[in-house]
Design a protein around this motif. Structure first.
Motif, PDB file in Angstrom:
ATOM      1  N   HIS A  11      96.221  35.821 -30.073  1.00 42.82           N
ATOM      2  CA  HIS A  11      96.815  35.715 -31.405  1.00 42.82           C
ATOM      3  C   HIS A  11      95.931  34.928 -32.372  1.00 42.82           C
ATOM      4  O   HIS A  11      95.997  35.139 -33.584  1.00 42.82           O
ATOM      5  CB  HIS A  11      98.189  35.039 -31.314  1.00 42.82           C
ATOM      6  N   ASP A  12      95.125  34.023 -31.855  1.00 46.77           N
ATOM      7  CA  ASP A  12      94.243  33.240 -32.716  1.00 46.77           C
ATOM      8  C   ASP A  12      92.980  34.023 -33.050  1.00 46.77           C
ATOM      9  O   ASP A  12      92.597  34.959 -32.341  1.00 46.77           O
ATOM     10  CB  ASP A  12      93.843  31.937 -32.020  1.00 46.77           C
ATOM     11  N   THR A  13      92.331  33.636 -34.140  1.00 47.02           N
ATOM     12  CA  THR A  13      91.034  34.207 -34.468  1.00 47.02           C
ATOM     13  C   THR A  13      90.019  33.757 -33.417  1.00 47.02           C
ATOM     14  O   THR A  13      89.968  32.580 -33.050  1.00 47.02           O
ATOM     15  CB  THR A  13      90.581  33.754 -35.865  1.00 47.02           C
ATOM     16  N   LEU A  14      89.226  34.694 -32.921  1.00 48.36           N
ATOM     17  CA  LEU A  14      88.285  34.416 -31.840  1.00 48.36           C
ATOM     18  C   LEU A  14      86.851  34.404 -32.374  1.00 48.36           C
ATOM     19  O   LEU A  14      86.446  35.289 -33.129  1.00 48.36           O
ATOM     20  CB  LEU A  14      88.411  35.480 -30.745  1.00 48.36           C
ATOM     21  N   LYS A  15      86.082  33.404 -31.950  1.00 44.04           N
ATOM     22  CA  LYS A  15      84.699  33.259 -32.378  1.00 44.04           C
ATOM     23  C   LYS A  15      83.760  33.342 -31.176  1.00 44.04           C
ATOM     24  O   LYS A  15      84.016  32.748 -30.138  1.00 44.04           O
ATOM     25  CB  LYS A  15      84.491  31.908 -33.068  1.00 44.04           C
ATOM     26  N   ARG A  16      82.683  34.092 -31.330  1.00 43.92           N
ATOM     27  CA  ARG A  16      81.619  34.095 -30.336  1.00 43.92           C
ATOM     28  C   ARG A  16      80.664  32.955 -30.657  1.00 43.92           C
ATOM     29  O   ARG A  16      80.211  32.807 -31.792  1.00 43.92           O
ATOM     30  CB  ARG A  16      80.869  35.424 -30.346  1.00 43.92           C
ATOM     31  N   ALA A  17      80.378  32.120 -29.644  1.00 47.31           N
ATOM     32  CA  ALA A  17      79.577  30.925 -29.885  1.00 47.31           C
ATOM     33  C   ALA A  17      78.144  31.095 -29.396  1.00 47.31           C
ATOM     34  O   ALA A  17      77.865  31.831 -28.446  1.00 47.31           O
ATOM     35  CB  ALA A  17      80.213  29.727 -29.190  1.00 47.31           C
ATOM     36  N   ILE A  18      77.248  30.383 -30.059  1.00 51.49           N
ATOM     37  CA  ILE A  18      75.868  30.241 -29.596  1.00 51.49           C
ATOM     38  C   ILE A  18      75.551  28.754 -29.619  1.00 51.49           C
ATOM     39  O   ILE A  18      76.218  27.964 -30.296  1.00 51.49           O
ATOM     40  CB  ILE A  18      74.866  31.004 -30.484  1.00 51.49           C
ATOM     41  N   THR A  19      74.535  28.345 -28.857  1.00 54.62           N
ATOM     42  CA  THR A  19      74.073  26.968 -28.893  1.00 54.62           C
ATOM     43  C   THR A  19      72.832  26.910 -29.766  1.00 54.62           C
ATOM     44  O   THR A  19      71.844  27.591 -29.490  1.00 54.62           O
ATOM     45  CB  THR A  19      73.758  26.457 -27.478  1.00 54.62           C
ATOM     46  N   SER A  20      72.916  26.145 -30.815  1.00 53.32           N
ATOM     47  CA  SER A  20      71.845  26.123 -31.810  1.00 53.32           C
ATOM     48  C   SER A  20      71.153  24.772 -31.856  1.00 53.32           C
ATOM     49  O   SER A  20      71.791  23.728 -31.758  1.00 53.32           O
ATOM     50  CB  SER A  20      72.409  26.448 -33.197  1.00 53.32           C
TER      51      SER A  20
END
Length: 251
Positions: free
Chosen positions: A149-158
């Motif tokens: 139900h929540d907005t989903l974010k794909r993460a990267i390590t920067s």
């Protein structure tokens, strides 16, 4: 003499449960394995197992514990006539496979096995009923899960801008295609045994039982679960589970 194979041809499939309980729960920041932490006077694993022992459709439960476990033998629930013991493995998948092997002598190939997390004590009886009712005629099986139900974010390590090793957003994921897996996960005994065995032999990373079926080319069914079927992983989860069980919100 009736074998498990001939029994499966002459009677309805039965339902069994395997509970891997060999984890240490490092994210709980406790020296006690999380399945043995206390909620309302009982360890978490007793709350969990009682869900299945009280269910009329469940024929038996196999609990998979670590070889150096010092707590399990002190629990009264271990003497329940429906409870059997298996050795815990190096991974969850290894433990589940050991549990299936313990069941092998007394189940039919088309019997159902429900695999459930030891630290998921708030499973409502209705969710077990939903799995059984929905999957009874299914050739593969499926899992409890809830739509995201929540907005989903794909993460990267920067490492840019001085934020070394800091997770940052790469993109937004379409949540309409994402479900959050829960347990129990319920599959035909022989199919689960074969898929899990073959995946482990091939060195495939198996994170849950469904992933072994997916690797073998099957498409497990998604059965809507409930958000209160939480897994106790952090201290916050423990507090929430204590509240839910205290309010009898999971009957």
């Amino acid at each position: 003499m009736t074998t498990s194979s001939t029994r499966a041809l002459t009677s309805k499939p039965r339902y069994w449960c395997v509970v891997p309980a060999g984890g240490v729960g490092s994210r709980m920041r406790s020296v006690t394995p999380k399945q043995y932490l206390n909620i309302n006077g009982r360890p978490i694993i007793e709350h969990t197992l009682q869900r299945f022992l009280d269910h009329s459709s469940i024929s038996g439960v196999v609990v998979c514990v670590a070889a150096d476990d010092q707590v399990w033998s002190t629990l009264e629930i271990g003497n329940h006539p429906k409870v059997s013991l298996a050795d815990g493995g190096q991974t969850r998948a290894d433990s589940v496979l050991n549990g299936l092997k313990v069941l092998q002598a007394k189940v039919g190939p088309d019997d159902w096995v429900l695999v459930h997390d030891a630290a998921r004590p708030c499973l409502p009886k209705g969710s077990i009923d939903s799995l059984i009712d929905t999957l009874t005629g299914d050739p593969v099986g499926g899992i409890l899960a809830i739509p995201a139900h929540d907005t989903l974010k794909r993460a990267i390590t920067s490492a840019k801008e001085g934020f070394e090793n800091t997770p940052r957003v790469e993109s937004t994921i379409d949540r309409s295609t994402v479900w959050l897996a829960q347990t129990p996960q319920m599959f035909r005994f022989q199919l689960l045994l074969e898929c899990l065995s073959q995946a482990l032999e091939q060195g495939i990373a198996i994170t849950d039982e469904a992933s072994a079926l997916e690797w073998a080319g099957h498409a497990p069914r998604l059965v809507p679960g409930l958000t209160r079927n939480i897994k106790v992983t952090t201290p916050d989860d423990l507090a929430l589970a204590t509240f839910l069980l205290g309010q009898k919100a999971v009957q």
